[in-house]
Scaffold this active site. Sequence first.
Site, PDB file in Angstrom:
ATOM      1  N   VAL A  80      -1.347   6.884  -1.837  1.00 17.28           N
ATOM      2  CA  VAL A  80      -2.385   6.889  -0.763  1.00 17.28           C
ATOM      3  C   VAL A  80      -2.045   7.453   0.591  1.00 17.28           C
ATOM      4  CG1 VAL A  80      -4.463   5.709  -0.007  1.00 17.28           C
ATOM      5  CG2 VAL A  80      -3.679   5.322  -2.221  1.00 17.28           C
ATOM      6  N   GLU A  99     -13.129   1.533   2.899  1.00 19.78           N
ATOM      7  CA  GLU A  99     -13.773   2.458   1.905  1.00 19.78           C
ATOM      8  C   GLU A  99     -13.055   2.584   0.847  1.00 19.78           C
ATOM      9  OE1 GLU A  99     -16.470   3.564   0.033  1.00 19.78           O
ATOM     10  OE2 GLU A  99     -17.334   3.802   1.824  1.00 19.78           O
ATOM     11  N   GLY A 112     -11.802   4.617  -5.025  1.00 23.73           N
ATOM     12  CA  GLY A 112     -11.176   5.730  -4.488  1.00 23.73           C
ATOM     13  C   GLY A 112     -12.271   6.576  -3.952  1.00 23.73           C
ATOM     14  N   GLY A 151       1.475   9.055 -16.199  1.00 27.44           N
ATOM     15  CA  GLY A 151       1.376   8.443 -14.963  1.00 27.44           C
ATOM     16  C   GLY A 151      -0.170   8.102 -14.556  1.00 27.44           C
ATOM     17  N   ASP A 160      -8.233  -5.463 -11.796  1.00 24.46           N
ATOM     18  CA  ASP A 160      -8.466  -4.531 -10.701  1.00 24.46           C
ATOM     19  C   ASP A 160      -9.937  -4.539 -10.465  1.00 24.46           C
ATOM     20  OD1 ASP A 160      -7.494  -1.921  -9.238  1.00 24.46           O
ATOM     21  OD2 ASP A 160      -8.942  -1.315 -10.516  1.00 24.46           O
ATOM     22  N   LYS A 198     -12.799  -5.170  -7.353  1.00 27.87           N
ATOM     23  CA  LYS A 198     -13.311  -4.219  -6.879  1.00 27.87           C
ATOM     24  C   LYS A 198     -15.049  -4.871  -6.938  1.00 27.87           C
ATOM     25  CE  LYS A 198     -10.447  -0.425  -8.157  1.00 27.87           C
ATOM     26  NZ  LYS A 198     -10.509   0.658  -9.165  1.00 27.87           N
TER      27      LYS A 198
HETATM   28  N1  LIG Z   1      -3.156   4.994  -6.047  1.00 36.08           N
HETATM   29  C1  LIG Z   1      -4.472   5.075  -5.844  1.00 36.08           C
HETATM   30  O1  LIG Z   1      -4.985   5.926  -6.438  1.00 36.08           O
HETATM   31  C2  LIG Z   1      -5.260   3.914  -5.114  1.00 36.08           C
HETATM   32  C3  LIG Z   1      -6.547   4.113  -5.306  1.00 36.08           C
HETATM   33  C4  LIG Z   1      -7.363   3.198  -4.346  1.00 36.08           C
HETATM   34  C5  LIG Z   1      -6.909   2.221  -3.803  1.00 36.08           C
HETATM   35  N2  LIG Z   1      -5.339   1.994  -3.716  1.00 36.08           N
HETATM   36  C6  LIG Z   1      -4.825   1.011  -2.965  1.00 36.08           C
HETATM   37  O2  LIG Z   1      -4.010   1.391  -2.178  1.00 36.08           O
HETATM   38  C7  LIG Z   1      -2.920   0.606  -1.817  1.00 36.08           C
HETATM   39  C8  LIG Z   1      -1.575   1.577  -1.942  1.00 36.08           C
HETATM   40  O3  LIG Z   1      -1.411   2.020  -3.330  1.00 36.08           O
HETATM   41  P1  LIG Z   1      -0.544   3.220  -3.701  1.00 36.08           P
HETATM   42  O4  LIG Z   1      -1.066   3.582  -4.954  1.00 36.08           O
HETATM   43  O5  LIG Z   1      -0.307   4.211  -2.639  1.00 36.08           O
HETATM   44  O6  LIG Z   1       0.879   2.528  -3.483  1.00 36.08           O
HETATM   45  P2  LIG Z   1       2.233   3.097  -3.800  1.00 36.08           P
HETATM   46  O7  LIG Z   1       2.542   4.329  -4.021  1.00 36.08           O
HETATM   47  O8  LIG Z   1       3.231   1.967  -4.544  1.00 36.08           O
HETATM   48  O9  LIG Z   1       2.834   3.100  -2.236  1.00 36.08           O
HETATM   49  C9  LIG Z   1       3.114   1.787  -1.445  1.00 36.08           C
HETATM   50  C10 LIG Z   1       3.863   1.988  -0.114  1.00 36.08           C
HETATM   51  O10 LIG Z   1       4.031   1.158   0.446  1.00 36.08           O
HETATM   52  C11 LIG Z   1       5.380   1.090   0.929  1.00 36.08           C
HETATM   53  N3  LIG Z   1       5.985  -0.194   1.063  1.00 36.08           N
HETATM   54  C12 LIG Z   1       5.875  -1.213   0.119  1.00 36.08           C
HETATM   55  N4  LIG Z   1       6.341  -2.368   0.884  1.00 36.08           N
HETATM   56  C13 LIG Z   1       6.674  -2.114   2.204  1.00 36.08           C
HETATM   57  C14 LIG Z   1       7.261  -2.748   3.247  1.00 36.08           C
HETATM   58  N5  LIG Z   1       7.584  -4.095   3.120  1.00 36.08           N
HETATM   59  N6  LIG Z   1       7.296  -2.119   4.527  1.00 36.08           N
HETATM   60  C15 LIG Z   1       6.991  -0.832   4.425  1.00 36.08           C
HETATM   61  N7  LIG Z   1       6.373  -0.291   3.612  1.00 36.08           N
HETATM   62  C16 LIG Z   1       6.465  -0.702   2.291  1.00 36.08           C
HETATM   63  C17 LIG Z   1       6.167   1.762  -0.253  1.00 36.08           C
HETATM   64  O11 LIG Z   1       7.298   2.274   0.320  1.00 36.08           O
HETATM   65  P3  LIG Z   1       8.341   3.287  -0.344  1.00 36.08           P
HETATM   66  O12 LIG Z   1       7.618   4.432  -0.634  1.00 36.08           O
HETATM   67  O13 LIG Z   1       9.396   3.287   0.370  1.00 36.08           O
HETATM   68  O14 LIG Z   1       8.395   2.358  -1.722  1.00 36.08           O
HETATM   69  C18 LIG Z   1       5.203   2.769  -0.329  1.00 36.08           C
HETATM   70  O15 LIG Z   1       5.165   4.010   0.430  1.00 36.08           O
HETATM   71  C19 LIG Z   1      -3.071  -0.287  -2.571  1.00 36.08           C
HETATM   72  O16 LIG Z   1      -3.583  -1.646  -1.919  1.00 36.08           O
HETATM   73  C20 LIG Z   1      -3.668   0.258  -3.685  1.00 36.08           C
HETATM   74  O17 LIG Z   1      -4.412  -0.959  -4.471  1.00 36.08           O
HETATM   75  C21 LIG Z   1      -4.598   2.804  -4.511  1.00 36.08           C
END
Ligand SMILES: NC(=O)c1ccc[n+]([C@@H]2O[C@H](COP(=O)([O-])OP(=O)(O)OC[C@H]3O[C@@H](n4cnc5c(N)ncnc54)[C@H](OP(=O)(O)O)[C@@H]3O)[C@@H](O)[C@H]2O)c1
Length: 434
Positions: free
Chosen positions: A14, A130, A135, A188, A202, A206
């Site tokens: 994200v 939002e 998403g 993936g 999840d 929501k």
């Molecule tokens: N993926 C989706 O399509 C989607 C859709 C809707 C909502 N969300 C929500 O969006 C949020 C992020 O999801 P995501 O899929 O983007 O997760 P992700 O790909 O796992 O990314 C998480 C990020 O947070 C960083 N992080 C973790 N712990 C940290 C810390 N202690 N200090 C600093 N940075 C830290 C990670 O660092 P590194 O890169 O260095 O590991 C990574 O860059 C979640 O709440 C998820 O539920 C996701």
Amino acid sequence: MQQVNVGIVGLGNVGMGALTILAENAEQIALKLGFRLKVTAVCSRSAQSKTLPASLGPLLKTNDWREVVCHPEVDIVAELVGGTVVAKEIIDRAITEKKSVVTANKELMALCGCEIWDRAIGAGINLAMEASVCGGIPIHAVLREGISGDRVTALFGILNGTSNYILTEIERRGGSFEAILNEAQKLGYAEADPSADVDGLDARSKLAILAALAFGEKITPSDIYTEGIRRIMPVDFQYAHQLGHTIRLIGAARQTPAGLILSVRPSLIPKTTILAGVQGAYNAVWVRGLYGEDTFYYGRGAGPSPTGVAVVSDLMRVAREIRSGSPERVSPFAHERLGEYQPIPITLQRSGYYLRFRVEDRPGIIARLATVLAGKQISIEAVLQIQSENWRDLPFVITVEPTTEAAIREAIVEMSSHDYLVEPPLAMPMEKPL
Ligand SMILES: NC(=O)c1ccc[n+]([C@@H]2O[C@H](COP(=O)([O-])OP(=O)(O)OC[C@H]3O[C@@H](n4cnc5c(N)ncnc54)[C@H](OP(=O)(O)O)[C@@H]3O)[C@@H](O)[C@H]2O)c1
């Protein structure tokens, strides 16, 4: 033209999606706002190794989130880390620093968004979320503003793209749950630990956020009966099709005279309903209002770009409010139980049911099952059996007339002791045409 500065914590799916849009679409965003959104600081644990869009220009890159949140040139913090521990620390600190927050974190918002909101508003800043639900579908804005004048009576959604992908692939190709999940993980589409998606957790977070918004009621995840899709077999789709239905993981919130019934569970829905057409990783939300009647929202439920759009649009809204000096104060959370919409137990739900049995075939099975159902005052509607050679594991289905969930559960407990069953019966509600 004075800019508004943004700090992004979390550079995963994200975070990188939002950053890319902020970089590539910067000119149009500035034109729409009348000022620039400038990314001044970013953070992730491995921030130094991340390649960022060059057009963002010089910015602070750090692995310590505090440096972003406390940066004097950050006006809005985007929390895109996820989880409930570090993310909460980030948001709490941002509120202390009097910086508005944009988050995509459904888990945290469902769990304690209400308390966080109170503190944010108390501090005179804003909290936008939002991206936390569905998403790319702007459903938060719809419920909070677009149809807020209506009185919502029911909300049904396909709220988890991974489980919808798995179900629609089982439907399309007939593979087993395990095989399709395995494939989704390789592609993936599903996490290595898929339980948040396939066990309905999840979708439950929501639904908690959406139902609170839709009904103005205090909802927590524990109010929502939750069941995942692990038991769904290809044969369930064959039977569902014979009945003119399909199967989807439905998040439902419906008003009844006694209160609000909330559930996330695999359900049979008529093939003719618009929700049945939602395929693959797409999400959809269908809302019925007392005055405006039905509205339907459809789009990608996840992924860097759709979710990135939601984050960037929230950043724009909050930036506008910062510039105009009027943080929005309509709470997306209810703070108390209002009575009319208090959650009530799922056992009070009334519906027709699909009961699927796997049995070692022998005479008298239907009679024994029918006796149990009759004992609970449940009327059989139909018995369906697709021909099968395998008498040791024969699947067949009984559908029943509308009854209560409580009666169905009692019947299932009693039936489960029958020695010809290969596994306990599977019960799914048959939703009426929406
Ligand atoms: N993926 C989706 O399509 C989607 C859709 C809707 C909502 N969300 C929500 O969006 C949020 C992020 O999801 P995501 O899929 O983007 O997760 P992700 O790909 O796992 O990314 C998480 C990020 O947070 C960083 N992080 C973790 N712990 C940290 C810390 N202690 N200090 C600093 N940075 C830290 C990670 O660092 P590194 O890169 O260095 O590991 C990574 O860059 C979640 O709440 C998820 O539920 C996701």
